[in-house]
Design a protein around this motif. Structure first.
Motif, PDB file in Angstrom:
ATOM      1  N   VAL A  75       0.825  -1.210   0.000  1.00  0.00           N
ATOM      2  CA  VAL A  75       0.000   0.000   0.000  1.00  0.00           C
ATOM      3  C   VAL A  75       0.856   1.254   0.000  1.00  0.00           C
ATOM      4  N   TRP A 176      -1.219   8.322  -1.339  1.00  0.00           N
ATOM      5  CA  TRP A 176      -2.628   8.576  -1.071  1.00  0.00           C
ATOM      6  C   TRP A 176      -2.961  10.053  -1.199  1.00  0.00           C
ATOM      7  N   LYS A 228      -2.656   4.630  -9.285  1.00  0.00           N
ATOM      8  CA  LYS A 228      -3.692   4.291  -8.313  1.00  0.00           C
ATOM      9  C   LYS A 228      -4.705   5.432  -8.300  1.00  0.00           C
ATOM     10  N   LEU A 253      -7.568  -1.880  -5.394  1.00  0.00           N
ATOM     11  CA  LEU A 253      -6.497  -1.284  -4.596  1.00  0.00           C
ATOM     12  C   LEU A 253      -6.619  -1.773  -3.155  1.00  0.00           C
ATOM     13  N   VAL A 254      -5.518  -2.319  -2.648  1.00  0.00           N
ATOM     14  CA  VAL A 254      -5.521  -2.826  -1.272  1.00  0.00           C
ATOM     15  C   VAL A 254      -5.406  -1.642  -0.328  1.00  0.00           C
ATOM     16  N   MET A 255      -6.311  -1.561   0.590  1.00  0.00           N
ATOM     17  CA  MET A 255      -6.306  -0.439   1.512  1.00  0.00           C
ATOM     18  C   MET A 255      -5.338  -0.685   2.651  1.00  0.00           C
ATOM     19  N   PRO A 256      -4.675   0.347   3.114  1.00  0.00           N
ATOM     20  CA  PRO A 256      -3.855   0.188   4.314  1.00  0.00           C
ATOM     21  C   PRO A 256      -4.735  -0.242   5.476  1.00  0.00           C
ATOM     22  N   GLU A 292      -5.862  -0.049  -9.014  1.00  0.00           N
ATOM     23  CA  GLU A 292      -4.472   0.163  -9.406  1.00  0.00           C
ATOM     24  C   GLU A 292      -4.295  -0.485 -10.765  1.00  0.00           C
TER      25      GLU A 292
END
Lengths: 296, 204
Positions: A75, A176, A228, A253-256, A292
């Protein structure tokens, strides 16, 4: 530690004891000194004991170390391009100059979106992120924004809008956050009409607020590998068509783990060409797809 | 994904990672994580702190990978990042002293000579590790790299970005600092007496 009269011998003693060898020209005087100096004899005994405790098998890293690292870089930003190196001094000088101006006038805090609005008027607001995303690997020249080599949609960024956003702008969170377009200002601060316009535009929903105005003047987002961004779910068919032309794929998109969608208001938005930016009512998280771009 | 690679494949992995290949970077983590963790653990108060530092070092290596010069050793560069991270942590906690004298100093059944010797050895190691962790990182890092990582003086100089002569000086001073920290605990005295009783000569 205080210097001692024996320091020279102490150093030789350290070499002798821990490296196992000492030049004969230094060893003989050291042995002679040890016969007369109780302090150094004590140190020699200390070193003999210490040698038994020094050295061991390498500890094993905890299994979760790798998984945590991979989770964080999944991330986080990609490795930075070395092209920023030669430019770093000039960039730092520019940033410092603008910071000085901003701090001295207070403009940096009060109207961070001013430049964006001015650039929109000029029909161009290439963000730093946008430019980076256009760079190709291995020194290949970047596609021109206007030459049709990259598919574009409209994008709006809400950087610098709030303190919360600024707090997220640390090294690992840079992806971000939208670029600091306030630093690109080429218009003197204090333009009342611009301030009013931007103030209206930036007063929207912090999770996905919009800029009003003609989309033809809205900055565009070039679709390139690794980008992203977020896109309205209703626009996904058009995005997929654009990606097909570019031989790119999208993945979620992998979220934090420590962030929620509403914590990342400044992720760029892709808007199909010719369409208007979404209205503030569309700022709800479930309407958006966070993606992404990856290679096929 | 290919099989787990060794150091021979490292340049290729680095190039892939530079291009954003996280899987390749994961393989680099596989190669270096044990030694790096060992390095930071010997300077940390506990496993959690070591985990945090090691994790941060790898993440910084990822984000700064473009700055890595291919003509230098990746491990040297990685350890430099870790060493800086340790120094930063030490500064932030103002070098809180690590208690050396703790429960590990307790001695059990004195009739079990073999077990006793092992225990003494383990106690000595535990005391040494804590003494190391309590040293200023200027001194602990060269010692750890030398004794636990097996690095050469020149490699230590490269990792810590200090002159070779400074490395030697800090190692010599570090040895003495360690001895002075351990001496009051009777650790070195015990062994010294044992050595003397066995008629050991003054050999290194």
């Amino acid at each position: 530690m205080n210097e001692t009269p024996c320091r020279h011998f102490e150093d030789d003693l350290s070499t002798w004891m821990f490296e196992g060898a000492l030049d004969e020209k230094r060893l003989a005087p050291l042995k002679g000194h040890l016969k007369t100096c109780s302090s150094c004899r004590q140190l020699k005994d200390d070193y003999s004991a210490m040698k038994q405790g020094l050295g061991e098998e390498t500890l094993k890293a905890p299994p979760e170390l790798k998984s945590r690292v991979l989770q964080r870089i999944a991330v986080g930003s990609s490795p930075r391009r070395s092209w920023v190196g030669p430019l770093s001094y000039a960039a730092a000088a520019s940033v410092m100059a603008v910071m000085f101006w901003g701090l001295s006038t207070g403009e940096l805090f009060h109207r961070p979106q001013l430049a964006l609005e001015n650039q929109r008027r000029l029909g161009s607001a290439p963000s730093e992120r946008h430019d980076r995303s256009m760079l190709k690997k291995d020194g290949e020249s970047a596609p021109s924004k206007m030459d049709g080599t990259g598919r574009k949609g409209y994008v709006h960024d809400l950087d610098g809008k709030s303190t919360k956003t600024s707090e997220l702008s640390d090294e690992n969170d840079s992806q971000w956050n939208a670029p600091t377009q306030a630093l690109q200002s080429d218009t003197a601060p204090g333009d009342a009409s611009t301030e009013k316009e931007s103030g209206e535009g930036m007063a929207g929903d912090p999770t996905g607020g919009v800029l009003s105005g003609d989309p033809e003047e809205t900055p565009t987002l070039t679709l390139t590998l690794g980008l992203k961004f977020k896109v309205l779910k209703k626009d996904l068919p058009m995005l997929d068509k654009a990606l097909k032309d570019l031989s790119l794929h999208r993945k979620p998109l992998v979220m934090p783990t420590d962030k929620r969608l509403e914590d990342i208001p400044s992720l760029p938005t892709w808007i199909p060409p010719g369409q208007h930016p979404p209205q503030s009512s569309e700022g709800q998280a479930d309407l958006w797809e966070y993606v992404e771009l990856v290679a096929p | 994904m290919g099989a787990l690679t060794g150091v021979d494949d490292e340049p290729r992995l680095i190039e892939r990672a530079r291009g954003g290949d996280r899987e390749a970077f994961g393989m680099l983590v596989d190669i270096h994580q044990d030694r790096l963790y060992h390095f930071v653990r010997r300077q940390s108060r506990d496993d959690d702190e070591a985990m945090d530092i090691a994790q941060e070092a790898f993440v910084k290596a990822w984000t700064k990978l473009a700055l890595f010069r291919a003509d230098s050793k990746f491990s040297t560069w990685l350890f430099t990042i870790a060493a800086n991270e340790c120094r930063s942590r030490h500064r932030s906690r103002k070098l809180e002293p690590v208690a050396i004298d703790d429960a590990t100093m307790q001695v059990s059944d004195p009739h079990e000579q073999g077990a006793q010797a092992t225990l003494e050895s383990e106690e000595l190691k535990a005391s040494l590790h804590k003494a190391l962790a309590s040293l200023d990182s200027d001194y602990s890092q060269p010692l750890i790299l030398l004794h636990f990582q097996g690095e050469s003086y020149q490699s230590i100089a490269d990792i810590l970005s200090i002159p070779l002569g400074t490395v030697k000086t800090r190692i010599h001073r570090g040895h003495k600092f360690l001895a002075e920290k351990l001496r009051p605990l009777g650790k070195t005295e015990t062994t010294s007496v044992r050595h003397a009783s066995k008629g050991h000569k003054a050999q290194p």
